[in-house]
Motif scaffolding. Structure first.
Motif, PDB file in Angstrom:
ATOM      1  N   SER A 483      23.148  39.995  42.810  1.00 61.86           N
ATOM      2  CA  SER A 483      23.020  38.946  41.804  1.00 61.86           C
ATOM      3  C   SER A 483      24.278  38.088  41.757  1.00 61.86           C
ATOM      4  CB  SER A 483      22.763  39.575  40.439  1.00 61.86           C
ATOM      5  OG  SER A 483      23.909  40.305  40.011  1.00 61.86           O
ATOM      6  N   ARG A 484      24.169  36.947  41.129  1.00 66.72           N
ATOM      7  CA  ARG A 484      25.310  36.046  40.981  1.00 66.72           C
ATOM      8  C   ARG A 484      26.447  36.737  40.241  1.00 66.72           C
ATOM      9  NH1 ARG A 484      26.500  30.690  41.165  1.00 66.72           N
ATOM     10  NH2 ARG A 484      27.961  29.844  39.625  1.00 66.72           N
ATOM     11  N   GLU A 485      26.110  37.491  39.200  1.00 68.33           N
ATOM     12  CA  GLU A 485      27.126  38.207  38.420  1.00 68.33           C
ATOM     13  C   GLU A 485      27.852  39.229  39.280  1.00 68.33           C
ATOM     14  OE1 GLU A 485      24.033  37.712  37.553  1.00 68.33           O
ATOM     15  OE2 GLU A 485      24.243  36.317  35.883  1.00 68.33           O
ATOM     16  N   SER A 486      27.091  39.930  40.148  1.00 70.09           N
ATOM     17  CA  SER A 486      27.716  40.935  41.024  1.00 70.09           C
ATOM     18  C   SER A 486      28.660  40.274  42.012  1.00 70.09           C
ATOM     19  CB  SER A 486      26.637  41.724  41.765  1.00 70.09           C
ATOM     20  OG  SER A 486      25.844  42.475  40.868  1.00 70.09           O
ATOM     21  N   GLN A 487      28.245  39.148  42.574  1.00 72.50           N
ATOM     22  CA  GLN A 487      29.101  38.455  43.535  1.00 72.50           C
ATOM     23  C   GLN A 487      30.332  37.867  42.848  1.00 72.50           C
ATOM     24  OE1 GLN A 487      27.114  36.040  46.606  1.00 72.50           O
ATOM     25  NE2 GLN A 487      25.144  36.818  45.866  1.00 72.50           N
ATOM     26  N   GLN A 488      30.182  37.461  41.623  1.00 71.74           N
ATOM     27  CA  GLN A 488      31.342  36.956  40.876  1.00 71.74           C
ATOM     28  C   GLN A 488      32.364  38.053  40.624  1.00 71.74           C
ATOM     29  OE1 GLN A 488      29.466  35.187  37.443  1.00 71.74           O
ATOM     30  NE2 GLN A 488      29.332  33.145  38.393  1.00 71.74           N
ATOM     31  N   LYS A 489      31.893  39.275  40.435  1.00 72.89           N
ATOM     32  CA  LYS A 489      32.814  40.402  40.251  1.00 72.89           C
ATOM     33  C   LYS A 489      33.604  40.667  41.531  1.00 72.89           C
ATOM     34  CE  LYS A 489      30.464  42.843  36.504  1.00 72.89           C
ATOM     35  NZ  LYS A 489      29.825  44.108  36.072  1.00 72.89           N
ATOM     36  N   VAL A 490      32.910  40.577  42.672  1.00 72.64           N
ATOM     37  CA  VAL A 490      33.608  40.756  43.948  1.00 72.64           C
ATOM     38  C   VAL A 490      34.640  39.649  44.129  1.00 72.64           C
ATOM     39  CG1 VAL A 490      33.336  40.880  46.455  1.00 72.64           C
ATOM     40  CG2 VAL A 490      31.593  41.903  44.971  1.00 72.64           C
ATOM     41  N   GLU A 491      34.276  38.435  43.753  1.00 73.01           N
ATOM     42  CA  GLU A 491      35.217  37.307  43.833  1.00 73.01           C
ATOM     43  C   GLU A 491      36.441  37.560  42.957  1.00 73.01           C
ATOM     44  OE1 GLU A 491      35.254  32.441  43.089  1.00 73.01           O
ATOM     45  OE2 GLU A 491      33.499  33.656  42.541  1.00 73.01           O
ATOM     46  N   LYS A 492      36.224  38.129  41.780  1.00 71.05           N
ATOM     47  CA  LYS A 492      37.342  38.430  40.885  1.00 71.05           C
ATOM     48  C   LYS A 492      38.269  39.467  41.502  1.00 71.05           C
ATOM     49  CE  LYS A 492      38.418  40.153  36.240  1.00 71.05           C
ATOM     50  NZ  LYS A 492      39.356  41.166  36.772  1.00 71.05           N
ATOM     51  N   TRP A 493      37.691  40.464  42.185  1.00 65.13           N
ATOM     52  CA  TRP A 493      38.521  41.479  42.837  1.00 65.13           C
ATOM     53  C   TRP A 493      39.370  40.843  43.937  1.00 65.13           C
ATOM     54  CZ3 TRP A 493      33.621  44.943  43.092  1.00 65.13           C
ATOM     55  CH2 TRP A 493      33.457  45.597  41.876  1.00 65.13           C
ATOM     56  N   ARG A 494      38.824  39.855  44.601  1.00 64.73           N
ATOM     57  CA  ARG A 494      39.604  39.157  45.621  1.00 64.73           C
ATOM     58  C   ARG A 494      40.718  38.347  44.977  1.00 64.73           C
ATOM     59  NH1 ARG A 494      39.462  33.739  46.237  1.00 64.73           N
ATOM     60  NH2 ARG A 494      37.191  33.714  46.346  1.00 64.73           N
ATOM     61  N   LYS A 495      40.394  37.692  43.877  1.00 65.05           N
ATOM     62  CA  LYS A 495      41.420  36.919  43.165  1.00 65.05           C
ATOM     63  C   LYS A 495      42.507  37.818  42.611  1.00 65.05           C
ATOM     64  CE  LYS A 495      38.477  32.999  41.887  1.00 65.05           C
ATOM     65  NZ  LYS A 495      37.865  32.242  40.770  1.00 65.05           N
ATOM     66  N   ASP A 496      42.135  39.014  42.177  1.00 68.07           N
ATOM     67  CA  ASP A 496      43.135  39.976  41.696  1.00 68.07           C
ATOM     68  C   ASP A 496      44.088  40.370  42.819  1.00 68.07           C
ATOM     69  OD1 ASP A 496      42.037  39.933  39.187  1.00 68.07           O
ATOM     70  OD2 ASP A 496      40.886  41.792  39.436  1.00 68.07           O
ATOM     71  N   ALA A 497      43.526  40.541  44.036  1.00 68.51           N
ATOM     72  CA  ALA A 497      44.371  40.892  45.177  1.00 68.51           C
ATOM     73  C   ALA A 497      45.300  39.732  45.527  1.00 68.51           C
ATOM     74  CB  ALA A 497      43.496  41.260  46.378  1.00 68.51           C
ATOM     75  N   VAL A 498      44.796  38.508  45.471  1.00 70.25           N
ATOM     76  CA  VAL A 498      45.616  37.334  45.736  1.00 70.25           C
ATOM     77  C   VAL A 498      46.714  37.224  44.682  1.00 70.25           C
ATOM     78  CG1 VAL A 498      45.619  34.811  45.820  1.00 70.25           C
ATOM     79  CG2 VAL A 498      43.778  36.088  46.920  1.00 70.25           C
ATOM     80  N   LYS A 499      46.349  37.470  43.443  1.00 69.65           N
ATOM     81  CA  LYS A 499      47.320  37.422  42.357  1.00 69.65           C
ATOM     82  C   LYS A 499      48.443  38.438  42.588  1.00 69.65           C
ATOM     83  CE  LYS A 499      47.581  37.752  37.311  1.00 69.65           C
ATOM     84  NZ  LYS A 499      46.794  38.024  36.064  1.00 69.65           N
ATOM     85  N   MET A 500      48.054  39.613  43.093  1.00 67.33           N
ATOM     86  CA  MET A 500      49.052  40.638  43.397  1.00 67.33           C
ATOM     87  C   MET A 500      50.009  40.136  44.477  1.00 67.33           C
ATOM     88  SD  MET A 500      48.511  44.476  44.984  1.00 67.33           S
ATOM     89  CE  MET A 500      46.990  44.713  44.078  1.00 67.33           C
ATOM     90  N   TYR A 501      49.478  39.440  45.467  1.00 68.89           N
ATOM     91  CA  TYR A 501      50.313  38.922  46.553  1.00 68.89           C
ATOM     92  C   TYR A 501      51.226  37.808  46.057  1.00 68.89           C
ATOM     93  CZ  TYR A 501      51.703  36.939  51.045  1.00 68.89           C
ATOM     94  OH  TYR A 501      52.435  36.486  52.111  1.00 68.89           O
ATOM     95  N   LEU A 502      50.755  37.017  45.121  1.00 66.16           N
ATOM     96  CA  LEU A 502      51.534  35.874  44.629  1.00 66.16           C
ATOM     97  C   LEU A 502      52.647  36.275  43.676  1.00 66.16           C
ATOM     98  CD1 LEU A 502      48.728  33.221  44.002  1.00 66.16           C
ATOM     99  CD2 LEU A 502      50.339  33.329  45.911  1.00 66.16           C
ATOM    100  N   GLU A 503      52.672  37.526  43.251  1.00 63.55           N
ATOM    101  CA  GLU A 503      53.709  37.957  42.319  1.00 63.55           C
ATOM    102  C   GLU A 503      55.101  37.701  42.884  1.00 63.55           C
ATOM    103  OE1 GLU A 503      53.021  41.992  41.277  1.00 63.55           O
ATOM    104  OE2 GLU A 503      51.225  41.583  40.073  1.00 63.55           O
ATOM    105  N   GLN A 504      55.341  38.014  44.169  1.00 57.29           N
ATOM    106  CA  GLN A 504      56.647  37.818  44.788  1.00 57.29           C
ATOM    107  C   GLN A 504      56.975  36.332  44.901  1.00 57.29           C
ATOM    108  OE1 GLN A 504      56.495  39.404  48.789  1.00 57.29           O
ATOM    109  NE2 GLN A 504      54.382  38.654  49.083  1.00 57.29           N
ATOM    110  N   TRP A 505      55.931  35.522  45.136  1.00 56.01           N
ATOM    111  CA  TRP A 505      56.156  34.091  45.239  1.00 56.01           C
ATOM    112  C   TRP A 505      56.464  33.500  43.862  1.00 56.01           C
ATOM    113  CZ3 TRP A 505      56.535  31.556  49.848  1.00 56.01           C
ATOM    114  CH2 TRP A 505      56.080  32.255  50.986  1.00 56.01           C
TER     115      TRP A 505
END
Length: 609
Positions: A483-505
């Protein structure tokens, strides 16, 4: 003249008187004769009367004798049928080595009907003298009925040589049925064998049994090679996951459905509707037994190779379940297919909890991660399994409904299933896929924090893996299933990982955060105190060091998908405007050794990341 005339008249009178006298004498004699005759007649009457009475009695007796003779002839006539029909060629015609003609069959049945009619007459007479004839006629009827049963069997056998199902499946041809001439002959034979005429000989019709005995092996032998191929195709050299359609179950099921459908058509044209279910079930029994055994063999194989071959169970269900429903519409029978599928369905229902348990064990058992922090084998394997699962949306959805919402998160037992008729199977499938991905990401991050430890490296590892997951969803049928909601959750997990990477920047960008208040003089020039100037120098110096270190490390990271590098470069680009503002504010107050990058050069470096 007158005297002469008188004399003449006197003479005539004398003559007449003489004749009258003679007539009187004659009359007297006649009268005497009549009296004598009357006396004689009375004597004759007295003599003949006894004779006449006797004659009447004899006439009645003669009539009775004639009636008795006629009755005897009528009684003897049925008995004569035995000798008449024994000499009739029609009774022996069908035991010849040649195929009988329709006219011969008609004569044969007519002869049996004559014998049956005669037998009925003799039985009604209840005469002891006819018992022998009754026995002979009963024997003829019995022999004739048995001959017709043999003819029925022979007629079926002529059209029951095994066929090659693949010929009909690959060319999309209907499976063969009896032609109209054969149907007509079988109908006539079945009608006779099922009639009271055949039962008069003491024989119950075996037509339905004969049909199943002849046509059952025909079906089984025709399908035997497909049953064998279905089991043999489970044997693979390497333990690779099962690919849809690589097993012979699809062709086997299609052939089974087609041959069952064709046989039901034959049965419905030969037998009365009240006998269809019995004849159909008995005829298909042997083929269904082999089919059930084949599914048992497949179930045994799936149980032993649940990780790689649970998809085979889905494939079986995806093929068999629709075929059984189509046959139900035509034949009204699904029980046999339901029973055949039950063990495999139970195994398939248990595959979901097994999937999650195997994922947890694999996550715990990961000793190392990819040295370049790219996509883990666990991620590749799990997404491959989900993609394969997406090949069977109907089967998987129905299985999840049988299992019940969320029950895949605990060990499966047959009693734990909670079947909900109104449940949304598609929604359950989406939720299950999300639960699997959630568990996968949890296992990956937990292991990365233990093995890699460094947050930036963990972040890169997670970004690579979550993006791989996202890409797999987008480029496969999972995009339609989740579902769209399920795919949005996966997208959020990706954004969380990106956010983790951007912490040093962001830590690097913090050096560009300016809280210094400057004095601006005429002409737009600003001045700083020596202390403030030293603070700005330190900011430039620290930024340059951190930025160069981050750029160097970033370039060392491996991003298998260019989209990931492009995405991160775009996210890191937030530093450009911050640096530009800081640079423009202090560039004229600092020497070049502190201001190593102008706006354009820094933007160029960011674009090359």
């Amino acid at each position: 003249m007158n005297g002469l005339r008188m004399d003449e008249l006197s003479a005539e009178v004398e003559v007449l008187e003489s004749k009258l006298s003679k007539t009187a004498d004659l009359t007297t004699k006649i009268t005497l004769s009549l009296k004598k005759l009357s006396a004689s007649a009375q004597n004759v009457e007295q003599a003949v009367k006894p004779i006449y009475s006797k004659t009447q009695s004899l006439t009645v007796l003669s009539g009775n004798i004639d009636d008795a003779i006629s009755a005897i002839d009528r009684i003897r006539q049925p008995a004569d049928v035995v000798s008449q029909e024994e000499g009739n060629n029609s009774l022996t015609f069908f035991f010849s080595a040649y195929r009988p003609k329709a006219t011969g069959l008609t004569e044969y049945l007519a002869a049996l009907k004559r014998i049956n009619n005669a037998l009925g007459t003799l039985k009604k007479s209840n005469l002891r003298s006819t018992q022998k004839a009754v026995g002979q006629m009963t024997g003829l009827l019995k022999g004739g009925s048995l001959q017709l049963e043999d003819l029925f069997r022979q007629a079926l056998a002529e059209e029951s040589a095994p066929i090659e199902p693949l010929h009909y499946i690959t060319k999309e041809l209907p499976f063969p049925t009896f032609n109209s001439q054969k149907i007509n002959m079988l109908v006539i034979l079945n009608d006779f064998l099922s009639s009271t005429l055949a039962q008069s000989s003491g024989i119950q019709s075996n037509a339905t049994t004969i049909y199943a005995e002849v046509r059952g092996p025909y079906m089984t032998n025709s399908l035997s090679s497909l049953a064998l191929a279905t089991v043999n195709t489970t044997r693979r050299v390497s333990q690779t996951p099962y690919d849809k359609g690589s097993n012979g179950i699809g062709v086997y099921t299609s052939s089974l459905e087609a041959i069952f459908d064709a046989e039901h058509e034959n049965i419905s044209r030969i037998f009365p509707s009240t006998e269809w279910p019995t004849v159909y079930n008995n005829t298909t029994l042997q083929s269904m037994t082999v089919f059930k055994k084949t599914l048992v063999d497949l179930n045994t194989f799936v149980k032993a190779n649940m990780v790689t071959d649970c998809f085979l169970a889905y494939d079986v269900i995806e093929n068999v379940q629709p075929a059984s429903m189509r046959l139900k519409v035509k034949t009204g029978e699904t029980r046999e297919f339901s029973e055949a599928l039950r063990p495999l369905r139970q195994t398939a229902v248990g595959s979901f909890s097994h999937f999650l348990e195997d994922l947890k064990k694999s996550g715990t058992g990961m000793a190392t991660l990819p040295v370049d922090n790219t996509v883990a084998e666990l991620t590749v394997g799990v997404m491959a399994r989900l993609r394969r699962m997406a090949d069977y949306p109907n089967a998987v959805s129905s299985l999840l409904v049988s299992l019940g919402e969320g029950n895949w998160n605990r060990p499966y037992t047959a009693t734990a299933a909670s079947f909900d008729v109104g449940a949304d199977g598609s929604g359950m499938l989406s939720t299950f896929c999300l639960d699997v991905i959630d568990q996968l990401i949890h296992e990956l991050e937990q292991k990365a924090r233990v093995v890699v430890k460094k947050t930036p490296t963990v972040a890169v590892f997670m970004v690579n893996n979550v993006h791989y997951i996202e890409s797999n969803i987008r480029k496969s049928d999972l995009s339609n299933i989740m579902s769209r909601e399920s795919q949005q959750k996966v997208e959020k997990w990706r954004k969380d990982a990106v956010k983790m990477y951007l912490e040093q920047w962001k830590e690097c960008a913090a050096f560009l955060m300016d809280v210094t208040y400057t004095k601006q003089h005429a002409g737009g020039k600003i001045t700083l105190t020596s202390k403030e100037k030293e603070g700005v120098k330190e900011k430039f110096k620290n930024f340059n060091t951190a930025f160069e270190d981050l750029v160097q490390k970033h370039k060392q990271f491996t991003f298998p998908d260019k989209e990931v590098r492009t995405m991160l470069s775009k996210e890191i680009g937030f530093i450009g405007p911050l640096y530009g503002r800081f640079h423009d504010k202090y560039k004229d107050l600092m020497r070049d050794k502190y201001v190593k990058y102008d706006r354009q050069s820094l933007d160029t470096m960011l674009a090359q990341l």
